[in-house]
Structures are given as structure tokens and as C-alpha cells.
Motif scaffolding. Structure first.
Motif, PDB file in Angstrom:
ATOM      1  N   ASN A  31     -31.198  91.446  27.057  1.00  0.00           N
ATOM      2  CA  ASN A  31     -31.343  91.896  25.682  1.00  0.00           C
ATOM      3  C   ASN A  31     -32.871  91.667  25.054  1.00  0.00           C
ATOM      4  O   ASN A  31     -33.587  92.575  24.449  1.00  0.00           O
ATOM      5  N   SER A  32     -33.303  90.411  25.179  1.00  0.00           N
ATOM      6  CA  SER A  32     -34.417  90.061  24.802  1.00  0.00           C
ATOM      7  C   SER A  32     -35.691  90.840  25.161  1.00  0.00           C
ATOM      8  O   SER A  32     -36.516  91.373  24.598  1.00  0.00           O
TER       9      SER A  32
ATOM     10  N   PRO B 159     -24.867  93.616  25.023  1.00  0.00           N
ATOM     11  CA  PRO B 159     -25.522  93.944  23.793  1.00  0.00           C
ATOM     12  C   PRO B 159     -26.573  95.083  23.514  1.00  0.00           C
ATOM     13  O   PRO B 159     -26.416  95.900  24.900  1.00  0.00           O
ATOM     14  N   THR B 160     -26.661  95.529  22.586  1.00  0.00           N
ATOM     15  CA  THR B 160     -27.381  96.774  22.074  1.00  0.00           C
ATOM     16  C   THR B 160     -28.335  97.239  23.207  1.00  0.00           C
ATOM     17  O   THR B 160     -28.508  98.186  23.564  1.00  0.00           O
ATOM     18  N   ASN B 161     -29.476  96.450  23.097  1.00  0.00           N
ATOM     19  CA  ASN B 161     -30.629  96.860  24.011  1.00  0.00           C
ATOM     20  C   ASN B 161     -30.162  97.175  25.351  1.00  0.00           C
ATOM     21  O   ASN B 161     -30.846  97.871  26.067  1.00  0.00           O
ATOM     22  N   VAL B 162     -29.208  96.380  25.954  1.00  0.00           N
ATOM     23  CA  VAL B 162     -28.776  96.498  27.426  1.00  0.00           C
ATOM     24  C   VAL B 162     -28.124  97.772  27.549  1.00  0.00           C
ATOM     25  O   VAL B 162     -28.338  98.542  28.697  1.00  0.00           O
ATOM     26  N   GLN B 163     -27.209  97.981  26.595  1.00  0.00           N
ATOM     27  CA  GLN B 163     -26.491  99.170  26.408  1.00  0.00           C
ATOM     28  C   GLN B 163     -27.475 100.570  26.508  1.00  0.00           C
ATOM     29  O   GLN B 163     -27.184 101.358  27.299  1.00  0.00           O
ATOM     30  N   ARG B 164     -28.477 100.465  25.614  1.00  0.00           N
ATOM     31  CA  ARG B 164     -29.480 101.450  25.823  1.00  0.00           C
ATOM     32  C   ARG B 164     -30.330 101.863  27.060  1.00  0.00           C
ATOM     33  O   ARG B 164     -30.589 102.847  27.417  1.00  0.00           O
TER      34      ARG B 164
END
Length: 285
Positions: free
Chosen positions: A226-227, A261-266
Motif C-alpha cells: 500500500n505504501s 487497503p485502498t492503494n492495493v485495491q486500486r
């Protein structure tokens, strides 16, 4: 050729010609199968006891962000034949999802003759494993039409094994190492040593932490993903790489996608939008 008075061909003659054509096609297919076995069955690692299917996945119309050019002669060595064979032994209890994605990408770049076989050491192979490389192509009997042979053998092996020169090389073992080799047929690693090392680091993280470690370590990897994805669209800068393929497949295989988390989902959606991960999604359904 006998004809009626109106110039039409006798239907019985038409049927006979069609039957003859079908027989000739089957003879060519048998000849090609024998030639293929002669090339691949020259080592105990590649023995084939039961031919299950012969398939050629169609070229995908999806575009990718892979850049650079590769040369089969440089990577695989020169071959007097028209086709270079890659033979992979995989355990059906541990299906190599990264290979499905890389196979799709290879079919976009090269003319690939794809075949699936089952070794006598395994039984009850699920249907999706028998058709994992796509439908059989009508011209699969004509080996000279293809550049690359991709033979997947479901076999009781402790680790994934691959040979591309079955007569004079030791097998490459482990899904991560085989994935690294196959990706080099598609695009070179980053020329920047730091970026190339980062690609390898993510590949190792995917296979050794997302797949084999505890839930706590998997959660830590998701946070690291995610980071990294908060700083760039792909794991190693602006370009799609093997790191994305390996981590995507391992996230999906580990069942972590829904809780990511959000960035991984995107990022997962961005991978799927490329078109080459459909085989993984279908396989896990």
C-alpha cells in the motif's frame, strides 16, 4: 471428378473428399505429436504418459505497458528447428498462477504452441487445469508455424521445474525463478541496478511471505504494498513489471484481495484492466 449434367459435383464424391481431408489432417497431427514428444521426452523430467490436450491461446487484444525487445536466439540459444520448446513440470496441488499470466503475455509477443499433459504420477486433475492454457488451435499440428513451444506437464514434483533445452541443462526450479526467466522473454529487467534489485525483492516477498508466512507477516506485506503504490502506479516506478505479476497472483491466491487497503485495491483493478489476469480470476472462482 464425376459431375451431374448441371455441373454440380456428386455429393458422394464431396463426402469422400471431406473424409480424406480429415484423415490427412489427423495424420499430420499425429506426425506433429510424435515430433514434439521426440523433442521433449529426452529427459526423465519431461516424460509424458498421457496427452490430455493440445492448445494455443489466441493473441490478446489488450495492451500492456511492457517495453523493450527480446531475442529468442540470445535467450534460448540457436535451434535448427523452427520451434523452441519450454517444458514445465508443475504440481496440480500448487498451480503456478504467475505462469498463466506470463503465458498470456508470451502469446501476445510470439506465436506460441501451447500444450497440457498429465503425468502418471498424478490423478484426478481438475478440468480447469487441463484447459488452463486456452482452447486448442486448428493449426496446432503444424509446428513449423510457431516460434515457441509452451508445454505444461502436471506431475507430482516438490517444486516447479522448467527446461528450455531439455538435452543439456539442469532444470530451473521454483515458481519465482521460472517466472523471472519467462519474463525476460518479454522485456528486460530495468537497466538501473537499484530498480532491478527492487523487482527481485518484490518477487521474493510475494512467494516467500505472502504465500508461505503467517497472517501477521502477510498483513505487513499488504501495508508495504500500500505504501509503495501510494508513490507510483506500479510497484517499481511508472512501468508494469514482473513485481506486479508476482504480487498480484500471490495476493489473489492468498485470499487477501477483499481485505487489502485502498492503494492495493486500486492496483489490483489496474492489473486486471490490462486483460492478462483474467485467467487468474477465472481460475480462482
Amino acid at each position: 471428378m464425376p459431375m451431374y449434367q448441371n455441373g454440380e459435383v456428386d455429393p458422394a464424391v464431396k463426402a469422400l473428399e471431406a473424409r480424406q481431408d480429415e484423415i490427412m489432417k489427423k495424420l499430420y497431427e499425429l506426425k506433429a505429436a510424435v515430433e514434439g514428444l521426440a523433442k521433449t521426452v529426452t529427459t526423465p523430467d519431461a516424460d509424458l504418459d498421457l496427452t490430455v490436450s493440445s492448445s494455443l491461446s489466441p493473441k490478446s487484444s489488450s495492451s500492456t505497458t511492457l517495453t523493450g525487445t527480446t531475442d529468442l536466439d540470445t535467450l534460448l540459444g540457436k535451434d535448427l528447428g523452427a520451434l523452441r520448446d519450454i517444458v514445465i513440470n508443475a504440481n496440480p496441488a500448487q498451480p503456478p498462477l504467475t505462469l498463466l499470466v506470463l503465458h498470456s503475455l508470451l502469446c501476445q509477443r510470439y506465436r506460441v504452441l501451447s500444450t497440457v499433459h498429465v503425468h502418471s504420477s498424478v490423478t484426478n486433475v481438475p478440468p480447469q487445469l487441463l484447459s488452463c492454457l486456452g482452447p486448442r488451435h486448428a493449426d496446432s499440428y503444424a509446428r513449423q508455424m510457431f516460434q515457441l513451444g509452451f508445454t505444461l506437464i502436471w506431475k507430482d514434483v516438490p517444486k516447479l521445474q522448467m527446461k528450455f533445452s531439455v538435452q543439456n541443462m539442469c532444470p530451473i526450479e521454483g515458481e519465482a525463478n521460472v517466472a523471472r526467466f519467462l519474463f525476460k522473454l518479454l522485456a528486460p529487467y530495468p537497466s538501473d541496478p537499484a530498480l532491478a534489485t527492487l523487482v527481485d525483492s518484490w518477487v521474493d516477498t510475494a512467494f516467500f511471505q505472502l504465500v508461505e508466512c503467517s497472517a501477521k507477516e502477510r498483513a505487513a506485506v499488504l501495508r508495504a504494498l500500500n505504501s509503495a503504490l501510494g508513490r507510483s502506479p506500479w510497484l517499481v516506478g511508472p512501468e508494469f513489471s514482473l513485481a506486479d505479476i508476482a504480487c498480484y497472483c500471490c495476493v489473489m491466491q492468498s485470499g487477501l484481495a477483499s481485505s487489502a487497503p485502498t492503494n492495493v485495491q486500486r492496483w489490483l483493478k489496474a492489473c486486471e484492466n490490462l486483460g492478462h489476469f483474467a485467467c487468474v480470476v477465472q481460475f480462482l472462482q
